[in-house]
Design a protein around this motif. Structure first.
Motif, PDB file in Angstrom:
ATOM      1  N   LYS A 298       0.823  -1.208   0.000  1.00 45.43           N
ATOM      2  CA  LYS A 298       0.000   0.000   0.000  1.00 45.43           C
ATOM      3  C   LYS A 298       0.858   1.259   0.000  1.00 45.43           C
ATOM      4  O   LYS A 298       0.570   2.223  -0.719  1.00 45.43           O
ATOM      5  CB  LYS A 298      -0.950  -0.010   1.203  1.00 45.43           C
ATOM      6  CG  LYS A 298      -2.061  -1.054   1.111  1.00 45.43           C
ATOM      7  CD  LYS A 298      -2.942  -0.796  -0.090  1.00 45.43           C
ATOM      8  CE  LYS A 298      -4.035  -1.842  -0.215  1.00 45.43           C
ATOM      9  NZ  LYS A 298      -4.906  -1.600  -1.378  1.00 45.43           N
ATOM     10  N   GLY A 299       1.897   1.270   0.808  1.00 43.28           N
ATOM     11  CA  GLY A 299       2.793   2.415   0.822  1.00 43.28           C
ATOM     12  C   GLY A 299       3.580   2.537  -0.474  1.00 43.28           C
ATOM     13  O   GLY A 299       3.774   3.642  -0.998  1.00 43.28           O
ATOM     14  N   VAL A 300       4.030   1.394  -1.010  1.00 46.17           N
ATOM     15  CA  VAL A 300       4.761   1.412  -2.281  1.00 46.17           C
ATOM     16  C   VAL A 300       3.873   1.954  -3.398  1.00 46.17           C
ATOM     17  O   VAL A 300       4.313   2.769  -4.219  1.00 46.17           O
ATOM     18  CB  VAL A 300       5.261  -0.011  -2.626  1.00 46.17           C
ATOM     19  CG1 VAL A 300       5.867  -0.039  -4.024  1.00 46.17           C
ATOM     20  CG2 VAL A 300       6.285  -0.484  -1.599  1.00 46.17           C
ATOM     21  N   ALA A 301       2.614   1.513  -3.427  1.00 55.07           N
ATOM     22  CA  ALA A 301       1.691   1.988  -4.456  1.00 55.07           C
ATOM     23  C   ALA A 301       1.419   3.486  -4.313  1.00 55.07           C
ATOM     24  O   ALA A 301       1.332   4.212  -5.307  1.00 55.07           O
ATOM     25  CB  ALA A 301       0.384   1.203  -4.385  1.00 55.07           C
TER      26      ALA A 301
ATOM     27  N   GLU B 180       4.936   9.217  -7.989  1.00 53.61           N
ATOM     28  CA  GLU B 180       6.286   9.306  -8.554  1.00 53.61           C
ATOM     29  C   GLU B 180       7.270   9.922  -7.562  1.00 53.61           C
ATOM     30  O   GLU B 180       8.107  10.758  -7.912  1.00 53.61           O
ATOM     31  CB  GLU B 180       6.280  10.095  -9.863  1.00 53.61           C
ATOM     32  CG  GLU B 180       5.444   9.440 -10.949  1.00 53.61           C
ATOM     33  CD  GLU B 180       5.483  10.204 -12.260  1.00 53.61           C
ATOM     34  OE1 GLU B 180       6.029  11.331 -12.278  1.00 53.61           O
ATOM     35  OE2 GLU B 180       4.984   9.678 -13.266  1.00 53.61           O
ATOM     36  N   ARG B 181       7.167   9.497  -6.301  1.00 48.73           N
ATOM     37  CA  ARG B 181       8.094   9.968  -5.285  1.00 48.73           C
ATOM     38  C   ARG B 181       9.199   8.930  -5.103  1.00 48.73           C
ATOM     39  O   ARG B 181       8.946   7.729  -5.124  1.00 48.73           O
ATOM     40  CB  ARG B 181       7.363  10.196  -3.958  1.00 48.73           C
ATOM     41  CG  ARG B 181       6.296  11.276  -4.031  1.00 48.73           C
ATOM     42  CD  ARG B 181       5.628  11.462  -2.692  1.00 48.73           C
ATOM     43  NE  ARG B 181       4.559  12.452  -2.752  1.00 48.73           N
ATOM     44  CZ  ARG B 181       3.783  12.782  -1.736  1.00 48.73           C
ATOM     45  NH1 ARG B 181       3.955  12.179  -0.566  1.00 48.73           N
ATOM     46  NH2 ARG B 181       2.829  13.682  -1.880  1.00 48.73           N
ATOM     47  N   PRO B 182      10.421   9.372  -4.906  1.00 43.19           N
ATOM     48  CA  PRO B 182      11.535   8.426  -4.798  1.00 43.19           C
ATOM     49  C   PRO B 182      11.472   7.602  -3.512  1.00 43.19           C
ATOM     50  O   PRO B 182      11.141   8.118  -2.447  1.00 43.19           O
ATOM     51  CB  PRO B 182      12.774   9.345  -4.815  1.00 43.19           C
ATOM     52  CG  PRO B 182      12.275  10.663  -4.310  1.00 43.19           C
ATOM     53  CD  PRO B 182      10.858  10.782  -4.799  1.00 43.19           C
ATOM     54  N   VAL B 183      11.786   6.338  -3.643  1.00 38.92           N
ATOM     55  CA  VAL B 183      11.848   5.418  -2.504  1.00 38.92           C
ATOM     56  C   VAL B 183      13.191   4.706  -2.562  1.00 38.92           C
ATOM     57  O   VAL B 183      13.544   4.100  -3.578  1.00 38.92           O
ATOM     58  CB  VAL B 183      10.696   4.394  -2.544  1.00 38.92           C
ATOM     59  CG1 VAL B 183      10.853   3.376  -1.422  1.00 38.92           C
ATOM     60  CG2 VAL B 183       9.353   5.100  -2.443  1.00 38.92           C
ATOM     61  N   ALA B 184      13.961   4.790  -1.482  1.00 41.37           N
ATOM     62  CA  ALA B 184      15.294   4.194  -1.467  1.00 41.37           C
ATOM     63  C   ALA B 184      15.229   2.677  -1.575  1.00 41.37           C
ATOM     64  O   ALA B 184      15.970   2.064  -2.339  1.00 41.37           O
ATOM     65  CB  ALA B 184      16.036   4.605  -0.198  1.00 41.37           C
ATOM     66  N   GLU B 185      14.311   2.067  -0.812  1.00 40.87           N
ATOM     67  CA  GLU B 185      14.169   0.608  -0.832  1.00 40.87           C
ATOM     68  C   GLU B 185      12.815   0.245  -0.240  1.00 40.87           C
ATOM     69  O   GLU B 185      12.270   0.982   0.583  1.00 40.87           O
ATOM     70  CB  GLU B 185      15.299  -0.060  -0.053  1.00 40.87           C
ATOM     71  CG  GLU B 185      15.468  -1.540  -0.360  1.00 40.87           C
ATOM     72  CD  GLU B 185      16.810  -2.093   0.087  1.00 40.87           C
ATOM     73  OE1 GLU B 185      16.945  -3.334   0.102  1.00 40.87           O
ATOM     74  OE2 GLU B 185      17.714  -1.291   0.403  1.00 40.87           O
ATOM     75  N   SER B 186      12.272  -0.886  -0.667  1.00 35.14           N
ATOM     76  CA  SER B 186      10.964  -1.311  -0.170  1.00 35.14           C
ATOM     77  C   SER B 186      10.959  -2.817   0.036  1.00 35.14           C
ATOM     78  O   SER B 186      11.728  -3.553  -0.590  1.00 35.14           O
ATOM     79  CB  SER B 186       9.849  -0.904  -1.147  1.00 35.14           C
ATOM     80  OG  SER B 186      10.039  -1.529  -2.408  1.00 35.14           O
ATOM     81  N   TRP B 187      10.053  -3.255   0.914  1.00 29.85           N
ATOM     82  CA  TRP B 187       9.898  -4.679   1.222  1.00 29.85           C
ATOM     83  C   TRP B 187       8.403  -4.995   1.289  1.00 29.85           C
ATOM     84  O   TRP B 187       7.616  -4.237   1.889  1.00 29.85           O
ATOM     85  CB  TRP B 187      10.541  -5.021   2.567  1.00 29.85           C
ATOM     86  CG  TRP B 187      11.993  -4.706   2.639  1.00 29.85           C
ATOM     87  CD1 TRP B 187      13.032  -5.537   2.368  1.00 29.85           C
ATOM     88  CD2 TRP B 187      12.599  -3.454   3.032  1.00 29.85           C
ATOM     89  NE1 TRP B 187      14.236  -4.896   2.558  1.00 29.85           N
ATOM     90  CE2 TRP B 187      14.000  -3.605   2.959  1.00 29.85           C
ATOM     91  CE3 TRP B 187      12.077  -2.217   3.416  1.00 29.85           C
ATOM     92  CZ2 TRP B 187      14.881  -2.586   3.267  1.00 29.85           C
ATOM     93  CZ3 TRP B 187      12.950  -1.180   3.720  1.00 29.85           C
ATOM     94  CH2 TRP B 187      14.331  -1.370   3.646  1.00 29.85           C
ATOM     95  N   THR B 188       7.990  -6.089   0.697  1.00 29.20           N
ATOM     96  CA  THR B 188       6.576  -6.461   0.668  1.00 29.20           C
ATOM     97  C   THR B 188       6.422  -7.965   0.873  1.00 29.20           C
ATOM     98  O   THR B 188       7.392  -8.722   0.774  1.00 29.20           O
ATOM     99  CB  THR B 188       5.916  -6.065  -0.671  1.00 29.20           C
ATOM    100  OG1 THR B 188       6.580  -6.760  -1.746  1.00 29.20           O
ATOM    101  CG2 THR B 188       6.011  -4.565  -0.921  1.00 29.20           C
ATOM    102  N   GLY B 189       5.160  -8.358   1.144  1.00 24.79           N
ATOM    103  CA  GLY B 189       4.823  -9.774   1.175  1.00 24.79           C
ATOM    104  C   GLY B 189       4.770 -10.427   2.538  1.00 24.79           C
ATOM    105  O   GLY B 189       4.531 -11.637   2.619  1.00 24.79           O
ATOM    106  N   PHE B 190       4.938  -9.674   3.635  1.00 24.65           N
ATOM    107  CA  PHE B 190       4.969 -10.315   4.954  1.00 24.65           C
ATOM    108  C   PHE B 190       4.312  -9.473   6.043  1.00 24.65           C
ATOM    109  O   PHE B 190       4.449  -9.797   7.227  1.00 24.65           O
ATOM    110  CB  PHE B 190       6.422 -10.596   5.360  1.00 24.65           C
ATOM    111  CG  PHE B 190       7.312  -9.375   5.327  1.00 24.65           C
ATOM    112  CD1 PHE B 190       7.342  -8.471   6.374  1.00 24.65           C
ATOM    113  CD2 PHE B 190       8.111  -9.130   4.231  1.00 24.65           C
ATOM    114  CE1 PHE B 190       8.145  -7.349   6.333  1.00 24.65           C
ATOM    115  CE2 PHE B 190       8.928  -8.007   4.175  1.00 24.65           C
ATOM    116  CZ  PHE B 190       8.948  -7.116   5.235  1.00 24.65           C
ATOM    117  N   THR B 191       3.606  -8.411   5.700  1.00 23.46           N
ATOM    118  CA  THR B 191       3.139  -7.473   6.728  1.00 23.46           C
ATOM    119  C   THR B 191       2.148  -8.094   7.705  1.00 23.46           C
ATOM    120  O   THR B 191       2.085  -7.676   8.860  1.00 23.46           O
ATOM    121  CB  THR B 191       2.499  -6.240   6.072  1.00 23.46           C
ATOM    122  OG1 THR B 191       1.392  -6.658   5.243  1.00 23.46           O
ATOM    123  CG2 THR B 191       3.516  -5.504   5.210  1.00 23.46           C
TER     124      THR B 191
END
Length: 307
Positions: free
Chosen positions: A122-125, A131-142
């Motif tokens: 949700k945050g990544v989307a 179109e804001r920069p994101v250094a790194e993201s993690w998904t699939g386990f929240t």
């Protein structure tokens, strides 16, 4: 009116199917909350004691360590935002994003550049759509995080703190997550993890005597070595506890949202049932009126032929 009655019946059938789904999701979320609460209760004492241990080492030595020393002019800050991978949880993710936006605004007002790290689709989307920069993201386990997930997240963050800002490093590390207060209350919070706040020494916290002489510590192999070993575990444990708090909050928010959806479906079914009954009654009344009208017309025609 027969067509209108069929429309109401079709809508009642559709809403009833939706109600079964929301009820099932409510029960699943309720069952997962118990496990999440136990994990939070089990991890919180460890995180608290590890924080106390790191604080004791930092206050008991004169070593200037990168992870406990405030930068003179902090220029960059990292913000870790914890959201959910799935929706149907009311305002859970949106409230956490709003808290992160407020924190980002405050840090930028202090003259700091903000580097964003995100957990959850949700945050990544949200950031991707804008179109804001994101250094790194993690998904699939929240909804069911593990310590390995926290360790995987902590690695790049610790490296960023240890690097110089000229090389892409950061001076501060903040985390935004939803704290689980109760089944009905979940509050988005932002905490600064690094540099560690050393406002009070552990001895002062325990005794409440500000003038008490603090104990002396001997560090093997050195105070810096102890801090190097403890602080990564401190960051990992704090992130893990935040992930567990967020998971419990997500399940509680989803349970509440699904209960509300189930209640709304029940109200809609009752309303549609009343409308269907009214349509059926109108059909019956119309049929009776047609029969009575036909019989009256037939009686009038028979009376006219007799005359």
């Amino acid at each position: 009116m027969g067509a209108q009655l069929r429309v109401y019946k079709r809508r009642i059938k559709s809403v009833s199917a939706t109600k079964k789904i929301t009820k099932a999701m409510e029960m699943i979320a309720a069952s997962r909350i118990v496990k999440a609460q136990r994990q939070v209760a089990a991890s919180t004492p460890y995180a608290s004691e590890l924080t106390r241990a790191v604080t004791a080492v930092a206050t008991g030595s004169t070593t200037k360590h990168a992870l406990t020393t405030e930068a003179e002019n902090p220029a960059r800050a990292a913000v870790l935002l914890v959201t959910s991978d799935r929706g149907l949880a009311g305002g859970y993710s949106s409230n956490a994003i709003k808290a992160a936006e407020a924190l980002t605004k405050r840090l930028r007002a202090e003259g700091k550049d903000v580097v964003t790290y995100i957990v959850g689709r949700k945050g990544v989307a949200y950031y991707g759509f804008r179109e804001r920069p994101v250094a790194e993201s993690w998904t699939g386990f929240t909804d069911s995080p593990t310590y390995a997930d926290a360790k995987r997240i902590a690695g790049p963050l610790i490296e960023a703190v240890q690097r110089d800002t000229a090389e892409g490093g950061v001076d501060e590390l903040h985390i935004v997550f939803t704290e689980f207060v109760s089944m009905m209350t979940q509050t988005p919070v932002d905490n600064r993890l690094l540099p560690l706040s050393l406002e009070k020494a552990p001895a002062e916290q325990e005794t409440g005597a500000p003038g008490r002489i603090l104990p002396l510590f001997d560090f093997e192999p050195s105070a810096e070595g102890v801090l190097d070993a403890l602080l990564p575990r401190y960051v990992e444990s704090r992130i893990y506890n935040a992930l567990l708090q967020a998971a419990a909050s997500e399940h509680a928010a989803r349970r509440r949202a699904m209960k509300s959806a189930t209640d709304n479906a029940e109200d809609l079914i009752k309303s549609l049932t009343r409308l269907a009954n009214a349509a059926r009654q109108a059909d019956i009344t119309q049929e009776i009126s047609e029969i009575v009208g036909g019989a009256s017309a037939l009686a009038d025609a028979t009376a006219g032929s007799d005359n």
